[in-house]
Motif scaffolding. Structure first.
Motif, PDB file in Angstrom:
ATOM      1  N   GLN A 578       0.857  -1.185   0.000  1.00 60.49           N
ATOM      2  CA  GLN A 578       0.000   0.000   0.000  1.00 60.49           C
ATOM      3  C   GLN A 578       0.891   1.232   0.000  1.00 60.49           C
ATOM      4  OE1 GLN A 578      -2.348   0.884   3.554  1.00 60.49           O
ATOM      5  NE2 GLN A 578      -4.150   1.342   2.299  1.00 60.49           N
ATOM      6  N   TYR A 580       1.139   5.532   0.993  1.00 61.31           N
ATOM      7  CA  TYR A 580       0.582   6.663   1.740  1.00 61.31           C
ATOM      8  C   TYR A 580       1.198   7.945   1.187  1.00 61.31           C
ATOM      9  CZ  TYR A 580      -0.456   9.941   5.523  1.00 61.31           C
ATOM     10  OH  TYR A 580      -0.886  11.040   6.253  1.00 61.31           O
ATOM     11  N   GLN A 594      -8.381   7.974  -7.376  1.00 65.28           N
ATOM     12  CA  GLN A 594      -8.374   7.788  -5.935  1.00 65.28           C
ATOM     13  C   GLN A 594      -8.193   9.148  -5.253  1.00 65.28           C
ATOM     14  OE1 GLN A 594      -5.723   4.756  -4.535  1.00 65.28           O
ATOM     15  NE2 GLN A 594      -5.886   3.561  -6.411  1.00 65.28           N
ATOM     16  N   LEU A 598      -4.342   7.427   1.616  1.00 66.16           N
ATOM     17  CA  LEU A 598      -3.982   6.022   1.420  1.00 66.16           C
ATOM     18  C   LEU A 598      -4.453   5.512   0.061  1.00 66.16           C
ATOM     19  CD1 LEU A 598      -4.853   4.593   4.944  1.00 66.16           C
ATOM     20  CD2 LEU A 598      -2.563   4.843   3.962  1.00 66.16           C
ATOM     21  N   SER A 599      -3.613   4.709  -0.555  1.00 69.95           N
ATOM     22  CA  SER A 599      -3.999   4.069  -1.814  1.00 69.95           C
ATOM     23  C   SER A 599      -4.735   2.769  -1.510  1.00 69.95           C
ATOM     24  CB  SER A 599      -2.752   3.772  -2.650  1.00 69.95           C
ATOM     25  OG  SER A 599      -2.031   2.678  -2.093  1.00 69.95           O
ATOM     26  N   ASP A 600      -5.254   2.144  -2.533  1.00 69.02           N
ATOM     27  CA  ASP A 600      -5.847   0.820  -2.379  1.00 69.02           C
ATOM     28  C   ASP A 600      -4.742  -0.208  -2.145  1.00 69.02           C
ATOM     29  OD1 ASP A 600      -8.391   1.799  -2.741  1.00 69.02           O
ATOM     30  OD2 ASP A 600      -8.369   1.467  -4.913  1.00 69.02           O
ATOM     31  N   TYR A 601      -5.122  -1.384  -1.676  1.00 70.07           N
ATOM     32  CA  TYR A 601      -4.176  -2.479  -1.493  1.00 70.07           C
ATOM     33  C   TYR A 601      -3.961  -3.194  -2.835  1.00 70.07           C
ATOM     34  CZ  TYR A 601      -5.339  -1.934   3.471  1.00 70.07           C
ATOM     35  OH  TYR A 601      -5.546  -1.435   4.736  1.00 70.07           O
ATOM     36  N   SER A 620      -6.357  -5.909  -6.797  1.00 67.53           N
ATOM     37  CA  SER A 620      -6.364  -4.591  -6.164  1.00 67.53           C
ATOM     38  C   SER A 620      -7.646  -4.489  -5.356  1.00 67.53           C
ATOM     39  CB  SER A 620      -6.292  -3.480  -7.217  1.00 67.53           C
ATOM     40  OG  SER A 620      -6.470  -2.211  -6.620  1.00 67.53           O
ATOM     41  N   ASN A 622     -10.160  -2.283  -2.665  1.00 71.56           N
ATOM     42  CA  ASN A 622     -10.520  -0.974  -2.159  1.00 71.56           C
ATOM     43  C   ASN A 622     -10.108  -0.867  -0.686  1.00 71.56           C
ATOM     44  OD1 ASN A 622     -12.550   0.987  -0.753  1.00 71.56           O
ATOM     45  ND2 ASN A 622     -12.701   1.454  -2.945  1.00 71.56           N
ATOM     46  N   ARG A 623      -9.453   0.242  -0.341  1.00 69.55           N
ATOM     47  CA  ARG A 623      -8.899   0.371   1.009  1.00 69.55           C
ATOM     48  C   ARG A 623      -9.967   0.479   2.086  1.00 69.55           C
ATOM     49  NH1 ARG A 623      -8.626   5.160  -1.619  1.00 69.55           N
ATOM     50  NH2 ARG A 623      -9.493   7.015  -0.581  1.00 69.55           N
ATOM     51  N   GLU A 624     -11.196   0.838   1.719  1.00 67.34           N
ATOM     52  CA  GLU A 624     -12.245   1.039   2.714  1.00 67.34           C
ATOM     53  C   GLU A 624     -13.102  -0.200   2.918  1.00 67.34           C
ATOM     54  OE1 GLU A 624     -14.381   4.435   1.406  1.00 67.34           O
ATOM     55  OE2 GLU A 624     -12.767   5.861   1.871  1.00 67.34           O
TER      56      GLU A 624
END
Length: 756
Positions: A578, A580, A594, A598-601, A620, A622-624
């Motif tokens: 990831q 930042y 985005q 924070l970026s996505d994983y 990939s 979504n980070r949320e």
């Protein structure tokens, strides 16, 4: 007596070598394959065929004169002037062995005779059997009765009589030839029978009289007369095996081929299509070889009455080594219309753009230089691409130098790049860029690996007629300077057991760079369109592929690599990372749609624990909410007898760009390989669209029979990937699918025929 015996044995083995050993040779005209043809279904070995036992060997290194001889009895008849060796006669010279019940040398008439279970084993592995061998005229002429030959590749030849004549000419009577396994009391799968086979050594030709091709003992093809070059001929003008098949555009077709050997380094293959729907499609392939390079050309043309136009293509490829440091190459392609390659099932038919290029590259120690030019032609059937104003890249130049490492291992790297992108109607740009960097790799006593990079990138642009995102047109000069400082840290941890080894490696990459400064309202994006954050670029100092966009803003990227290895086989690995960024909406992440810090994983998984599973998965998240933004899976499962191949790709729609190809994409490819028996196999495949309009994009099957001497492949394929396309002259859409039905067979050592 001993001296004469040795002389007789020396002549005998010399003759055996001359009459049986195969001469090294190059492929004949009938086996020439061109670069733009498909890979043949079976390899052909022209050095192993019926003419091998007729060939005189090329000169070799001086052979030793040592002869090892044994026999139960030896008799010297002075009255008849004969020397007779009888009872398990065994003669060895230069790893060649002659075995016979009796060998007689008539000194008066100069006749050597071997009778009774004569066996000659050569050093190349071939074995010759005969009931009777008689040699005359200083062993330069002679004959054999009931000859049987098993060559090194298990190919078999049999003849009632074999004669070596004056001038190195040969004759064989009642000949049978087959590379197939010889089953007891059963006919081979295929064989050739001829009443007479003659070899003309001066003309280097082999002639057949009254030849039959038999399948399982049943004659299926008769040739009253047939000739071809002997194995000593590297190439010669003549007809090649024809191709045949059927397609949606040509209908049924036959493609005869004639090979013209212009010179030792130049040839032309004339290969028109004789079709039921389009008449004659003229086609040819040309090859020329130079001391330092080569030139190849291939093309086809047809008068298409349906659309009242001449259609065709021409592909030209060349390469030339100017000296030890520089070489030039070109790939030039002409096409009458974008549908032609798909209609004719030719090379590049699945590409969106047909690219022509010319370049010159140089390499010298730590220096690299290149000058290139590109031209593009749209061949995709997706009409949305018609809105693109295709560019001309003339020229594109780059120079790169890496210095020698200093005292502490530090080195500098300098890159210069110039690009001129021209268009007829829309934006054109000229750019010159320079990147200067200082690099210091370091490994600590504790195993930590560091890399410090400090770089400055300088750009100068001249832009003409650029329409930016604010619908404003900009023309003029613009420059920018972009400094960057990066530090990479890795710390591998290793755990080893008796059966496996595991490596765990955390990675941190910190980048300090100024925010903004891309000047996107004045500088168009020509070469940095690939803006997907994935496992291949998330830990890079510069995540853009080209020069037009700078990866601005400071950030920290972090990830972890884990891998495990078996003692002998098996490997499994995983990666997760990831990024930042310290400021929102900067550079790469902004274009990727985005927001936030924070970026996505992004990550990947690879598993190959044994020979029955090979899996690769990239994703990939979504980070949320951890929903999939991107997913790509490829896997092969099962043994050779029944194996399944799966490939799946999911790409979420990117709403931040209007470029074609960034809409939602879901596609599944399934392939099944089944070994029905020892000789029969079946391959099935389907490419399914799971998004957009859905349905099968392409599907087909291959039914294959292959044994030691024969291969037959039947292929059925239907392409629905562009079911809607525009008519040449009418402003309307219509539905059309392409299909192909082909049949190809190869007879080992003789060649084959089939469709392309």
């Amino acid at each position: 007596m001993a001296k004469k015996s040795l002389l007789f044995l020396t002549f005998l083995l010399a003759f055996g070598t001359a009459t049986v050993r195969a001469a090294d040779s190059q492929p004949q005209a009938g086996t020439i394959l061109h670069e733009d043809s498909k890979t043949p279904y079976a390899s052909l070995d022209p050095q192993k065929n019926i003419t091998d036992i007729l060939s005189t060997p090329a000169p070799e290194e001086e052979e030793t004169t040592d002869i090892y001889f044994s026999a139960d009895e030896m008799e010297n008849n002075k009255d008849l002037q004969t020397i007779t060796a009888s009872g398990n006669v065994n003669i060895i010279r230069n790893n060649m062995t002659l075995v016979a019940d009796k060998v007689i040398y008539n000194q008066k008439d100069d006749i050597v005779t071997a009778v009774g279970n004569v066996i000659l084993v050569e050093k190349n592995g071939s074995v010759v059997f005969s009931d009777y061998v008689e040699l005359t005229d200083k062993m330069t002429q002679g004959e054999m009765d009931n000859v049987k030959v098993i060559m090194a590749d298990k190919t078999r030849v049999a003849a009632k009589k074999f004669r070596r004549l004056e001038g190195d000419n040969k004759e064989m009577d009642k000949v049978v030839y087959s590379p197939c396994d010889d089953c007891r009391n059963q006919d081979p799968l295929w064989q050739i029978k001829a009443n007479k086979v003659t070899h003309d050594a001066e003309k280097q030709d082999v002639y057949y009289n009254h030849a039959f091709v038999e399948i399982k003992g049943v004659p299926v093809f008769y040739l009253p007369f047939l000739s071809h070059p002997d194995p000593s001929v590297k190439r010669r003008s003549g007809f090649l095996p024809p191709s045949f098949g059927s397609s949606s555009y040509l209908g049924a077709y036959l493609q005869p081929k004639y090979f013209w050997d212009i010179s030792d380094h130049e040839d032309l293959t004339f290969s028109p299509y004789l079709s039921t729907d389009q008449g004659i499609v003229w086609g040819a392939d040309y090859n020329k070889y130079f001391t330092r390079g080569k030139l190849t050309m291939s093309g086809t043309t047809v008068r298409d009455d349906t659309y009242d136009k001449q259609r065709g293509n021409l592909f030209v490829k060349g390469r030339y080594e100017i000296n030890d440091y520089w070489y030039a190459d070109a790939d030039l392609n002409y096409l009458s219309d974008r549908y032609y390659l798909r209609d004719m099932s030719l090379l590049y038919r699945d590409n969106s753009w047909l690219t022509s290029s010319a370049r010159m590259q140089g390499f010298d120690n730590r220096n690299y230089a290149a000058v290139e030019a590109y031209y593009y032609k749209l061949i995709s059937l997706d009409d949305r691409l018609n809105t693109y104003d295709k560019p001309y890249v003339m020229p594109w130049m780059e120079y790169e130098n890496i210095s020698d490492p200093g005292k502490f291992g530090a080195y500098t790297k300098t890159t210069l790049n110039f690009a001129s992108v021209l268009r007829e109607e829309t934006v054109s740009t000229q750019r010159i860029s320079m990147i200067n960097s200082w690099n210091l790799p370091y490994t600590s006593p504790y195993g930590e690996k560091y890399k410090l990079v400090a770089s400055v990138k300088s750009d100068l642009y001249y832009v003409d007629n650029y329409l930016n995102d604010d619908n404003e047109i900009y023309s003029g000069s613009v420059g920018r300077i972009f400094p960057q400082l990066g530090l990479e840290w890795r710390m591998p941890f290793v755990r080893a057991t008796e059966t496996s080894r595991q490596i765990l490696e955390p990675v941190i990459v910190a980048v300090a760079a100024p925010s903004g400064g891309n000047k996107i309202n004045k500088i168009p994006n020509e070469d940095s369109q690939d803006v997907e954050l994935d496992d291949t670029n998330i830990l890079s100092l510069d995540r853009y592929a080209g020069y037009d966009r700078n990866d601005t803003g400071s950030r920290i990227s972090y990830g972890i690599n884990w891998s495990a290895y078996g003692e002998k086989t098996g490997r499994t690995s995983m990666f997760l990372a990831q990024s930042y960024k310290f400021e929102k909406d900067q550079s790469f992440s902004e274009v990727d749609g985005q927001d936030g810090h924070l970026s996505d994983y992004v990550g990947r998984i690879y598993a190959n624990p044994n020979e029955y599973l090979d899996l690769s998965y990239r994703f990939s998240l979504n980070r949320e909410d951890l929903d999939l933004n991107y997913s790509e899976l490829s896997a092969r499962l099962g043994p050779r007898m029944f194996s399944l191949y799966l490939s799946y790709i999911y790409l979420q729609e990117n709403q931040s760009t209007s470029l074609v190809g960034y809409e939602e994409r879901k596609e599944l490819y399934t392939g099944l390989n089944i070994a029905l028996s020892r000789d029969w196999s079946l391959n099935l495949y389907n490419r399914q669209d799971l998004a957009y309009k859905g349905g099968s994009l392409e599907h087909g099957a291959d039914l294959i029979y292959e044994d030691e001497c024969f291969k037959f492949v039947t292929t059925v394929r239907k392409d629905n990937s562009y079911r809607w396309r525009r008519h040449f002259e009418h402003n309307e859409n219509y539905e059309k699918s392409n299909y192909e039905i082909t049949a190809t067979f190869f007879l080992k050592t003789l060649g084959g025929a089939g469709s392309r």
